[in-house]
Write a protein that holds these residues in place. Structure first.
Motif, PDB file in Angstrom:
ATOM      1  N   PHE A  55       0.813  -1.222   0.000  1.00 28.57           N
ATOM      2  CA  PHE A  55       0.000   0.000   0.000  1.00 28.57           C
ATOM      3  C   PHE A  55       0.846   1.270   0.000  1.00 28.57           C
ATOM      4  O   PHE A  55       0.301   2.364   0.029  1.00 28.57           O
ATOM      5  N   ALA A  86     -12.592  -3.128  -1.391  1.00 32.42           N
ATOM      6  CA  ALA A  86     -11.670  -2.408  -2.263  1.00 32.42           C
ATOM      7  C   ALA A  86     -12.378  -1.769  -3.448  1.00 32.42           C
ATOM      8  O   ALA A  86     -11.791  -0.960  -4.144  1.00 32.42           O
ATOM      9  N   PHE A  89     -10.030   6.593  11.189  1.00 34.21           N
ATOM     10  CA  PHE A  89      -8.917   7.328  11.794  1.00 34.21           C
ATOM     11  C   PHE A  89      -8.173   6.397  12.737  1.00 34.21           C
ATOM     12  O   PHE A  89      -8.758   5.505  13.332  1.00 34.21           O
ATOM     13  N   ALA A 108      -5.592   3.526  14.240  1.00 34.28           N
ATOM     14  CA  ALA A 108      -4.973   2.228  13.957  1.00 34.28           C
ATOM     15  C   ALA A 108      -5.571   1.530  12.740  1.00 34.28           C
ATOM     16  O   ALA A 108      -4.871   0.826  12.015  1.00 34.28           O
ATOM     17  N   GLY A 141      -7.984   4.669  -3.516  1.00 37.51           N
ATOM     18  CA  GLY A 141      -9.312   5.240  -3.730  1.00 37.51           C
ATOM     19  C   GLY A 141      -9.223   6.665  -4.262  1.00 37.51           C
ATOM     20  O   GLY A 141      -9.883   7.024  -5.241  1.00 37.51           O
TER      21      GLY A 141
HETATM   22  C1  HEM Z   1     -10.477   0.213   6.202  1.00 40.56           C
HETATM   23  C2  HEM Z   1     -13.212   3.466   3.829  1.00 40.56           C
HETATM   24  C3  HEM Z   1     -11.047   2.271  -0.359  1.00 40.56           C
HETATM   25  C4  HEM Z   1      -8.726  -1.323   1.926  1.00 40.56           C
HETATM   26  C5  HEM Z   1     -11.399   1.189   5.913  1.00 40.56           C
HETATM   27  C6  HEM Z   1     -12.232   1.835   6.906  1.00 40.56           C
HETATM   28  C7  HEM Z   1     -13.015   2.737   6.224  1.00 40.56           C
HETATM   29  C8  HEM Z   1     -12.673   2.675   4.829  1.00 40.56           C
HETATM   30  C9  HEM Z   1     -14.064   3.663   6.842  1.00 40.56           C
HETATM   31  C10 HEM Z   1     -12.234   1.575   8.422  1.00 40.56           C
HETATM   32  C11 HEM Z   1     -11.384   2.634   9.085  1.00 40.56           C
HETATM   33  C12 HEM Z   1     -11.333   2.589  10.598  1.00 40.56           C
HETATM   34  O1  HEM Z   1     -11.853   1.665  11.244  1.00 40.56           O
HETATM   35  O2  HEM Z   1     -10.727   3.529  11.185  1.00 40.56           O
HETATM   36  C13 HEM Z   1     -12.821   3.460   2.489  1.00 40.56           C
HETATM   37  C14 HEM Z   1     -13.290   4.397   1.480  1.00 40.56           C
HETATM   38  C15 HEM Z   1     -12.665   4.067   0.300  1.00 40.56           C
HETATM   39  C16 HEM Z   1     -11.827   2.913   0.578  1.00 40.56           C
HETATM   40  C17 HEM Z   1     -14.260   5.537   1.727  1.00 40.56           C
HETATM   41  C18 HEM Z   1     -12.755   4.695  -1.081  1.00 40.56           C
HETATM   42  C19 HEM Z   1     -13.053   5.948  -1.337  1.00 40.56           C
HETATM   43  C20 HEM Z   1     -10.256   1.174  -0.125  1.00 40.56           C
HETATM   44  C21 HEM Z   1      -9.494   0.472  -1.113  1.00 40.56           C
HETATM   45  C22 HEM Z   1      -8.846  -0.563  -0.467  1.00 40.56           C
HETATM   46  C23 HEM Z   1      -9.199  -0.481   0.935  1.00 40.56           C
HETATM   47  C24 HEM Z   1      -9.426   0.845  -2.590  1.00 40.56           C
HETATM   48  C25 HEM Z   1      -7.908  -1.627  -0.990  1.00 40.56           C
HETATM   49  C26 HEM Z   1      -7.384  -1.700  -2.153  1.00 40.56           C
HETATM   50  C27 HEM Z   1      -8.963  -1.182   3.275  1.00 40.56           C
HETATM   51  C28 HEM Z   1      -8.379  -2.035   4.295  1.00 40.56           C
HETATM   52  C29 HEM Z   1      -8.869  -1.589   5.538  1.00 40.56           C
HETATM   53  C30 HEM Z   1      -9.776  -0.481   5.234  1.00 40.56           C
HETATM   54  C31 HEM Z   1      -7.408  -3.185   4.073  1.00 40.56           C
HETATM   55  C32 HEM Z   1      -8.575  -2.176   6.933  1.00 40.56           C
HETATM   56  C33 HEM Z   1      -7.457  -1.415   7.619  1.00 40.56           C
HETATM   57  C34 HEM Z   1      -7.220  -1.877   9.056  1.00 40.56           C
HETATM   58  O3  HEM Z   1      -8.170  -2.215   9.762  1.00 40.56           O
HETATM   59  O4  HEM Z   1      -6.037  -1.893   9.472  1.00 40.56           O
HETATM   60  N1  HEM Z   1     -11.687   1.715   4.656  1.00 40.56           N
HETATM   61  N2  HEM Z   1     -11.956   2.588   1.904  1.00 40.56           N
HETATM   62  N3  HEM Z   1     -10.057   0.574   1.106  1.00 40.56           N
HETATM   63  N4  HEM Z   1      -9.790  -0.256   3.873  1.00 40.56           N
HETATM   64 FE1  HEM Z   1     -10.813   1.203   2.906  1.00 40.56          FE
END
Ligand code: HEM
Length: 427
Positions: A117, A257, A362, A364, A373
């Motif tokens: 990433f 994703a 926000f 961890a 994204g």
């Molecule tokens: C976690 C939103 C795109 C992979 C998250 C979380 C949100 C979010 C709200 C949880 C954050 C938290 O608990 O603090 C979004 C939005 C996106 C987007 C709005 C697009 C505009 C993507 C894409 C990928 C991705 C493109 C992968 C290619 C992940 C992963 C997590 C995550 C792996 C878990 C991180 C963790 O818990 O350590 N995302 N996401 N996201 N997102 Fe996204």
């Protein structure tokens, strides 16, 4: 005072039900009453405590020990024995991924898996994104009317997700679309018992499909993509990157994703076309695209709410929350909190602190894919503003999959006069 039952604020809390168009359409408006008068309230219909202000939500994200993410993918409402029986037939065993994993397991895993990433790695995907967007627009630019969701915004983020994950793109798009919607309804929706049974079958199939993809990858571990990288990391960190994790993540990430990015792009384009002056500004000056995308993510992002569970008795803004309580963090409301964002409902692509929005969470667990994204949204909006600056929203009724988290219209129809296409005049 009045008896509690007749107090309008108390009634709003008693009746709070986000599974409807009004919440999907504009969640921050839907909870304005709470943000202004009762920023933390208990919803008996959901059995969740609802949190609506910026600072409280950010503080909760900051403390994953007190506020566990273990319920992020947990079905809403009473467990359904019938659905559980159906899922069992498919061997369904969705468990912890990253997003719903507790500390210290989460950080160890996040660290072991985060390299793909980094910005250097992400840059490799940019030409693919541009090519996919260009080809999709070529396909409809002379038509004068298109459902952008159908012809651009669903497919491009989906293809990018497959490339990033390393899944060979021989997918049946209809089936994958069905899988994604079923997963969203299962994890974040409140289906009727009958729907829940149908959804369980589709989710079961999706689980098996994810298992097959994983098995195939394990036979070619040196190939491309984040999931094969994770398989290779499993060799060095078997306790951190478990089989349960790999299978659960395969399924969850196929949706996470791309659905979040598809909806974020649709919400952004809709918002920009509803503000013709801002749209004209970015058409004239592409340097404004990046800040405009960020302001779109704040003002009209693709996440309505996100969840946590209290692991001990705790106070939030003076309200006593019991240990074990479920929390619904209305991040879209935090993004419209006037304590954080001046004149918050005003759409301002030159706002200086817009990047403080909580659409990516926000702390961890903050979204690992946020820069993928953003890059996708910038390229999509950049290409559309260059090639179709004269497009406008068609008259239409927007439809939504009612759920707590992922928000965006199922279709987004735009129109334009192809005779006015800039590229017909540039040559
Ligand atoms: C976690 C939103 C795109 C992979 C998250 C979380 C949100 C979010 C709200 C949880 C954050 C938290 O608990 O603090 C979004 C939005 C996106 C987007 C709005 C697009 C505009 C993507 C894409 C990928 C991705 C493109 C992968 C290619 C992940 C992963 C997590 C995550 C792996 C878990 C991180 C963790 O818990 O350590 N995302 N996401 N996201 N997102 Fe996204």
């Amino acid at each position: 005072g009045r008896p509690a039952g007749t107090c309008p604020i108390h009634q709003q809390a008693a009746q709070f039900d986000p599974f409807q168009d009004a919440y999907m359409e504009n969640p921050s408006e839907f909870v304005r009453w709470a943000r202004e008068q009762k920023p933390v309230f208990y919803s008996p219909k959901l059995d969740y405590w609802v949190v609506t202000r910026y600072q409280a939500i950010k503080d909760i994200f900051r403390d994953p020990i007190t506020f566990s993410p273990s319920n992020v993918l947990e079905p809403v409402g009473e467990p359904s024995p019938e659905a559980a029986a159906i899922l069992k037939e498919y061997g369904y065993a969705m468990n912890r991924t990253l997003v719903n994993e507790d500390e210290p397991a989460h950080m160890a895993r996040r660290r072991a898996l985060m390299e793909p990433f980094t910005p250097e790695h992400l840059r490799k995907h940019e030409p693919t994104v541009r090519r996919l967007v260009t080809t999709a627009i070529d396909g409809f630019i002379d038509d004068g009317r298109v459902d952008l969701m159908q012809k651009l915004l669903w497919d491009v983020p989906f293809s990018v997700a497959l490339e990033f994950l390393g899944i060979e793109d021989d997918s049946d798009r209809e089936t994958m679309h069905r899988f994604s919607i079923a997963h969203t309804i299962n994890a974040f929706g409140r289906p009727t018992p009958e729907e829940r049974a149908n959804v369980a079958h589709t989710v079961g199939q999706f689980w098996q499909f994810s298992g097959e993809v994983l098995e195939k990858m394990k036979r070619t571990p040196d190939g491309p993509g984040w999931m094969r990288y994770s398989i290779r990391q499993q060799k060095d960190f078997p306790e951190v990157v478990t089989d349960s994790y790999l299978h659960s993540m395969m399924m969850a990430i196929i949706v996470a994703a791309h659905e979040s990015t598809s909806f974020a792009s649709a919400n952004a384009i809709k918002l920009l076309l509803e503000h013709p002056e801002s749209w004209a500004d970015i058409c004239k000056n592409p340097l404004l695209i990046s800040p405009a995308v960020e302001e779109c993510l704040r003002h009209n992002g693709s996440i309505g709410s996100w969840r946590r569970r209290a692991t001990r008795d705790v106070e939030i803004e003076g309200v006593a929350i019991p240990s074990g309580a479920r929390l619904l963090l209305v991040v879209s409301s935090a993004n419209h909190d006037p304590r954080q964002f001046g004149d918050p409902d005003f759409f301002d692509i030159r706002r200086d602190n817009t990047v403080e929005h909580l659409t990516f969470g926000f702390g961890a667990h903050q979204c690992l894919g946020k820069n993928i994204g953003r890059m996708e949204m910038q390229i999509i909006i950049g290409e559309l503003s260059r090639r179709l600056p004269h497009m406008r929203l068609a008259d239409q009724t927007y439809q939504y999959v009612h759920n707590l988290a992922f928000r965006g219209p199922r279709g987004l129809v735009v129109e334009w006069d192809p005779a006015q296409n800039p590229e017909r005049h540039d040559a």
